[in-house]
Design a protein around this motif. Structure first.
Motif, PDB file in Angstrom:
ATOM      1  N   LEU A  31      55.021  41.472  40.739  1.00  0.00           N
ATOM      2  CA  LEU A  31      54.484  40.269  41.309  1.00  0.00           C
ATOM      3  C   LEU A  31      52.739  40.231  41.739  1.00  0.00           C
ATOM      4  N   SER A  32      52.335  41.744  41.515  1.00  0.00           N
ATOM      5  CA  SER A  32      50.817  41.689  41.366  1.00  0.00           C
ATOM      6  C   SER A  32      50.426  41.258  40.428  1.00  0.00           C
ATOM      7  N   LEU A  33      51.221  41.059  39.410  1.00  0.00           N
ATOM      8  CA  LEU A  33      50.719  40.214  38.101  1.00  0.00           C
ATOM      9  C   LEU A  33      51.228  38.786  37.689  1.00  0.00           C
ATOM     10  N   GLY A  34      51.771  37.866  38.726  1.00  0.00           N
ATOM     11  CA  GLY A  34      52.563  37.143  38.624  1.00  0.00           C
ATOM     12  C   GLY A  34      53.672  36.624  38.720  1.00  0.00           C
ATOM     13  N   HIS A  62      58.434  41.082  56.293  1.00  0.00           N
ATOM     14  CA  HIS A  62      57.300  42.105  56.372  1.00  0.00           C
ATOM     15  C   HIS A  62      56.306  41.451  56.506  1.00  0.00           C
ATOM     16  N   GLY A  63      56.307  40.159  55.909  1.00  0.00           N
ATOM     17  CA  GLY A  63      55.424  39.389  55.080  1.00  0.00           C
ATOM     18  C   GLY A  63      54.419  39.935  53.992  1.00  0.00           C
ATOM     19  N   LEU A  64      54.796  40.864  53.194  1.00  0.00           N
ATOM     20  CA  LEU A  64      54.355  40.885  51.953  1.00  0.00           C
ATOM     21  C   LEU A  64      54.514  39.961  50.296  1.00  0.00           C
ATOM     22  N   HIS A  80      56.012  34.997  45.402  1.00  0.00           N
ATOM     23  CA  HIS A  80      54.352  35.395  45.632  1.00  0.00           C
ATOM     24  C   HIS A  80      53.974  36.342  46.169  1.00  0.00           C
ATOM     25  N   LEU A  81      52.954  37.015  46.145  1.00  0.00           N
ATOM     26  CA  LEU A  81      53.111  38.306  47.175  1.00  0.00           C
ATOM     27  C   LEU A  81      51.656  37.473  48.580  1.00  0.00           C
ATOM     28  N   THR A  82      51.908  37.855  49.361  1.00  0.00           N
ATOM     29  CA  THR A  82      50.853  37.396  50.537  1.00  0.00           C
ATOM     30  C   THR A  82      49.917  38.135  50.743  1.00  0.00           C
ATOM     31  N   ALA A  83      48.861  37.814  51.400  1.00  0.00           N
ATOM     32  CA  ALA A  83      46.991  38.085  51.443  1.00  0.00           C
ATOM     33  C   ALA A  83      47.709  40.286  52.082  1.00  0.00           C
ATOM     34  N   ASN A  84      48.315  39.821  53.052  1.00  0.00           N
ATOM     35  CA  ASN A  84      49.227  41.322  52.812  1.00  0.00           C
ATOM     36  C   ASN A  84      49.155  42.260  52.442  1.00  0.00           C
ATOM     37  N   GLU A 208      40.951  26.801  44.628  1.00  0.00           N
ATOM     38  CA  GLU A 208      41.191  27.968  45.911  1.00  0.00           C
ATOM     39  C   GLU A 208      41.980  29.291  45.858  1.00  0.00           C
ATOM     40  N   GLU A 209      43.242  28.798  45.006  1.00  0.00           N
ATOM     41  CA  GLU A 209      44.467  29.443  44.920  1.00  0.00           C
ATOM     42  C   GLU A 209      44.482  30.298  43.502  1.00  0.00           C
ATOM     43  N   ILE A 210      43.877  29.556  42.605  1.00  0.00           N
ATOM     44  CA  ILE A 210      43.715  29.721  41.009  1.00  0.00           C
ATOM     45  C   ILE A 210      42.556  30.821  40.815  1.00  0.00           C
ATOM     46  N   ALA A 211      41.175  30.382  41.853  1.00  0.00           N
ATOM     47  CA  ALA A 211      40.376  31.109  41.938  1.00  0.00           C
ATOM     48  C   ALA A 211      40.865  32.800  42.494  1.00  0.00           C
ATOM     49  N   ARG A 212      41.280  33.105  43.366  1.00  0.00           N
ATOM     50  CA  ARG A 212      41.795  33.853  43.822  1.00  0.00           C
ATOM     51  C   ARG A 212      42.243  34.533  42.929  1.00  0.00           C
ATOM     52  N   ARG A 213      43.970  33.968  42.078  1.00  0.00           N
ATOM     53  CA  ARG A 213      44.795  35.333  40.698  1.00  0.00           C
ATOM     54  C   ARG A 213      43.229  35.622  40.088  1.00  0.00           C
ATOM     55  N   VAL A 214      42.526  34.477  39.748  1.00  0.00           N
ATOM     56  CA  VAL A 214      41.724  34.522  38.241  1.00  0.00           C
ATOM     57  C   VAL A 214      40.982  35.949  38.965  1.00  0.00           C
ATOM     58  N   GLU A 215      40.214  36.065  40.241  1.00  0.00           N
ATOM     59  CA  GLU A 215      39.488  37.163  40.893  1.00  0.00           C
ATOM     60  C   GLU A 215      40.354  38.525  40.795  1.00  0.00           C
TER      61      GLU A 215
END
Length: 224
Positions: A31-34, A62-64, A80-84, A208-215
């Motif tokens: 999930l870290s890739l997509g 567990h909020g992951l 999808h992954l959360t910020a945790n 903002e979501e796309i920017a986070r994923r691009v980064e």
């Protein structure tokens, strides 16, 4: 000892314990890739669907990981992954492509923003296309790019089949496009469509979501 600090240490220790299971760590790595549906995870990992469901349930509890209902096939859910999950360093990289191709249905908002954000984050070329392109880029997308000082090329929506090259890394940013294209897409980001809402908040949220994923993805490809 500071009580808040101790509570945070205990929380992180619990998350590390959750991820000590190889199956759950494999789910997080993928999930870290997509984003993936449970059935896609099962196929990618060669893992029985009931075991995938168990691991996903623990990760959600567990909020992951969080779930998002598909905007296309409403029976489907994307994970999808959360910020945790940022606490989990990922070792996965992707082969360096000649170009990244971002795809949504209309090629009027999300895919254009994604390509422009990619240009800002990576030296690898990027472009965009649609499975059923609109006649023009959405005014909300143009306004969001302006609010965030993001140069947006003056291009019209284009059909996927006219733009795609065999060596592209294809990233769908639209559930409908992903479900229509199937395995043609290499990566999927389940980003809600801001066009129906037609307000600044919806376009800014998509931006903002796309920017986070691009980064997150860009350096992992650049170092591959």
């Amino acid at each position: 000892m500071n009580t808040e600090w101790q509570a945070e240490i205990e929380r992180r220790a619990t998350l590390h314990a959750v991820l000590s299971d190889p199956g759950r760590l494999a789910v997080v790595e993928l999930l870290s890739l997509g984003d993936h549906s449970p059935s896609e995870l099962s196929a990618e990992l060669g893992m029985a669907s009931n075991l995938v469901a168990h691991h996903v349930g623990v990760l959600v509890d567990h909020g992951l990981v969080s779930r998002r209902r598909s905007e296309g096939d409403r029976r489907r859910t994307y994970l999808h992954l959360t910020a945790n999950a940022a606490m989990v360093p990922s070792g996965w990289t992707m082969p360096r492509p000649r170009r990244v191709l971002f795809v949504c249905t209309a090629n009027s908002a999300r895919s254009h923003l994604a390509a422009a954000l990619w240009h800002r984050a990576s030296p690898i070329t990027a472009t965009s296309a649609g499975t059923h392109p609109a006649t023009a880029v959405a005014a909300g997308a143009l306004a969001a790019a302006a609010r965030h000082d993001l140069p947006l090329p003056n291009v019209k929506p284009r059909p996927f089949n006219d733009v795609r090259r065999d060596d592209d890394l294809v990233v769908t940013v639209c559930d409908n496009a992903h479900e229509e294209m199937g395995t043609v897409a290499d990566v999927h980001w389940s980003v809600p469509d801001p066009v129906p809402a037609a307000d600044d908040a919806a376009f800014d949220a998509a931006f903002e979501e796309i920017a986070r994923r691009v980064e997150d993805l860009a350096p992992r490809i650049a170092h591959a």
